[in-house]
Design a protein around this motif. Sequence first.
Motif, PDB file in Angstrom:
ATOM      1  N   LEU A 159      35.107  46.705  51.769  1.00  0.00           N
ATOM      2  CA  LEU A 159      35.360  45.065  50.957  1.00  0.00           C
ATOM      3  C   LEU A 159      36.738  45.293  50.889  1.00  0.00           C
ATOM      4  CD1 LEU A 159      34.442  42.654  49.985  1.00  0.00           C
ATOM      5  CD2 LEU A 159      34.049  43.976  47.663  1.00  0.00           C
ATOM      6  N   PHE A 182      35.261  39.264  42.723  1.00  0.00           N
ATOM      7  CA  PHE A 182      34.104  40.322  42.590  1.00  0.00           C
ATOM      8  C   PHE A 182      34.323  41.107  41.419  1.00  0.00           C
ATOM      9  CE2 PHE A 182      34.487  39.651  47.324  1.00  0.00           C
ATOM     10  CZ  PHE A 182      33.180  39.777  47.731  1.00  0.00           C
ATOM     11  N   THR A 188      32.006  40.232  38.112  1.00  0.00           N
ATOM     12  CA  THR A 188      30.599  41.130  37.800  1.00  0.00           C
ATOM     13  C   THR A 188      30.866  42.216  37.064  1.00  0.00           C
ATOM     14  OG1 THR A 188      30.883  42.218  39.858  1.00  0.00           O
ATOM     15  CG2 THR A 188      29.278  40.356  39.763  1.00  0.00           C
ATOM     16  N   ILE A 241      23.969  48.467  44.649  1.00  0.00           N
ATOM     17  CA  ILE A 241      24.994  48.000  45.456  1.00  0.00           C
ATOM     18  C   ILE A 241      25.759  46.810  44.820  1.00  0.00           C
ATOM     19  CG2 ILE A 241      25.955  47.182  47.678  1.00  0.00           C
ATOM     20  CD1 ILE A 241      23.407  48.817  48.916  1.00  0.00           C
ATOM     21  N   TRP A 242      25.148  45.797  44.490  1.00  0.00           N
ATOM     22  CA  TRP A 242      25.604  44.781  43.736  1.00  0.00           C
ATOM     23  C   TRP A 242      26.478  45.254  42.345  1.00  0.00           C
ATOM     24  CZ3 TRP A 242      24.954  42.466  38.809  1.00  0.00           C
ATOM     25  CH2 TRP A 242      25.457  41.386  38.731  1.00  0.00           C
ATOM     26  N   VAL A 259      29.780  48.321  43.983  1.00  0.00           N
ATOM     27  CA  VAL A 259      30.617  47.844  44.975  1.00  0.00           C
ATOM     28  C   VAL A 259      31.980  47.245  44.206  1.00  0.00           C
ATOM     29  CG1 VAL A 259      31.406  46.304  46.887  1.00  0.00           C
ATOM     30  CG2 VAL A 259      29.354  47.692  46.932  1.00  0.00           C
TER      31      VAL A 259
END
Lengths: 375, 49
Positions: A147, A166, A169, A233-234, A237
């Motif tokens: 990413l 990103f 989160t 993963i959410w 990452v």
Amino acid sequence: MILLFSLISFVVWAIFIVVYLNNVINAYKLQKMEEEGKHINTFKEDLVSFVNGKFHITLLALPVTGIVVFTVVPLLVLILVAFTNYDQQHMPPSALFTWVGFRNFRDLFSSGGLTVTFGYAFVRVLAWTLVWAVFATFTTYIGGILLSMLINNKRTKFPKMWRTLFIITIAVPQFVSLLLVRNFFANSGIVNTFCANIGLTGWLRDVGLIGTSYIPFLSAPGWAHVMIIIINIWVGVPYQMLIATGVLMNIPTEQLESARIDGATPRQIFWKITMPYMLFITGPALVTDFVKNINNFNVIYLLTANVFVTTNQAMANSQAKEVDLLVTWLYTLTQDYYNYKMASAIGIIVFLICAVFTLVSFNNFIKGDREEAYR
Amino acid sequence: MKKKYIDITLRHLLLAFLAFIWLIPIAWLLVTSFSAYTGINTSTFFPKE
């Protein structure tokens, strides 16, 4: 209480013996100095030396006392509990507990009949803990690198905006976001309604993957294992993306330039320069991540508490669930069943696993002497 | 030159898609905070009342 006081008395004894031995050694030294005719400090001069020459001892006295009282002694008590029968049947002050030697550890590694199933549960929980730690660490690690490379690429417009999206989160506390995601994938939650509406649920039932009228995302063993790793993963990452961004920006550009001039393909540059450099810089962080994931209480507990009920009688007999890590199992044992003896034994095993893994990996895979290769 | 534009478009589409997935729960968090529904078993993304 008796255990606590006896332990404290042992600590006091140990301190006393150390002081006593030091006293003898000092007296002997002073005698030697007297024979050689050297100057011997008076008591007042000794006191003054603690402000001047030995000031470090004066400074450290308070912190060391604090560590002994608040860390070492409680730790020793908790370790000793593993060798007693402190559980629901033996709760002081009504019933005292006593020493049982290594019986708890024997229970943990053996299983007989339907009542003592700790051995059975332990092997399964340990296996899932290790599988989880490996998957959770490497999926987020690789995902984060990919990413951040995608965002850092020169052709990508507005890299800061993407990064911010990103990172949002991360800004929401895990307590909130994980409980929210748990409701999201609940048996009668949004995702299930959606899947039923587009016919996915019916199709899965026809294929034979599920036997219920909903998709048991977090309430059946196989489904829950996969979902937990995906949800992790959410969660993970964005963190790894931040770390990877920092490291990727610091790759020496002359190396990349010369590789490009020599005609290396982007793929070769990635595998021969970027990845070795990343692994070299983030190796210690990777090891820490692995150990952290072995003890990743938040993700597992918040996602499966009150949702996942085990149907395996042998697991249920030792209060374990298929999705439990060793830590969450330990938590259930202490909080819900007051089984301190087994929890303590499990805690020691977890520590041993983490310690052995860390030592082996730091000694064998992460070598500090490779640094000059990148200079 | 054309290949480059396709590459850039794909790149941004992928990023937008990922960002969309990452933000779904957050968006839901925002919209539910305005919801009047008190149960935990919600079945619609946007609150009804």
